[in-house]
Design an enzyme around this catalytic site. Structure first.
Site, PDB file in Angstrom:
ATOM      1  N   GLY A  74      50.555  16.288  19.298  1.00 18.42           N
ATOM      2  CA  GLY A  74      50.204  17.386  19.240  1.00 18.42           C
ATOM      3  C   GLY A  74      48.867  18.073  19.986  1.00 18.42           C
ATOM      4  N   HIS A  75      49.202  18.254  21.481  1.00 23.98           N
ATOM      5  CA  HIS A  75      48.589  18.218  22.230  1.00 23.98           C
ATOM      6  C   HIS A  75      49.455  18.700  23.324  1.00 23.98           C
ATOM      7  CE1 HIS A  75      48.992  14.016  22.770  1.00 23.98           C
ATOM      8  NE2 HIS A  75      49.015  14.077  24.225  1.00 23.98           N
ATOM      9  N   ALA A  76      48.640  18.785  25.259  1.00 26.15           N
ATOM     10  CA  ALA A  76      48.996  19.372  25.845  1.00 26.15           C
ATOM     11  C   ALA A  76      48.422  18.305  26.823  1.00 26.15           C
ATOM     12  CB  ALA A  76      49.107  21.501  26.215  1.00 26.15           C
ATOM     13  N   ARG A 102      53.331  19.031  22.969  1.00 27.42           N
ATOM     14  CA  ARG A 102      54.129  18.272  22.066  1.00 27.42           C
ATOM     15  C   ARG A 102      53.423  17.467  21.066  1.00 27.42           C
ATOM     16  NH1 ARG A 102      53.038  14.766  26.754  1.00 27.42           N
ATOM     17  NH2 ARG A 102      52.618  16.933  27.432  1.00 27.42           N
TER      18      ARG A 102
END
Length: 106
Positions: A22-24, A69
């Site tokens: 839940g981040h990049a 992702r």
């Protein structure tokens, strides 16, 4: 390997129905491998999303910088190994999807 490995970590005992990621990352390169069990990885460049099912320890998925992702659908006793190009740096993360999209000029 398209980068020098500077950090290795793993995820395990992820409860059923839970997700991770839940981040990049702004600059980090990663290789994600299912060394045991299976899980799904969804990659999103802000325009297109692709979902991959990882379930073999001899293959993985490369994630370049500026890709959102999400990992989910973890099987029982699964282990996710991550090889990373840099040490942990909180400033390298986009944790807000809208902020990530703005950085992508979308």
């Amino acid at each position: 390997m398209p980068f020098e490995i500077k950090r290795v970590y793993y995820l395990y005992d992820v409860p059923g129905g839970a997700d991770r990621g839940g981040h990049a990352h702004k600059n980090l390169h990663q290789l994600i491998i299912a060394v045991s069990g299976s899980f799904d990885v969804t990659l999103d460049d802000g325009r297109e999303k692709k979902r991959f099912h990882l379930n073999r320890s001899y293959s993985g998925i490369y994630v370049c910088p500026m890709i959102w992702r999400e990992l989910d659908n973890f099987s029982s006793a699964s282990v996710c190994l991550v090889l990373a190009s840099n040490l942990y740096d909180a400033a390298d993360y986009y944790r807000d999807y809208e902020e990530f999209l703005q950085a992508q000029n979308i």
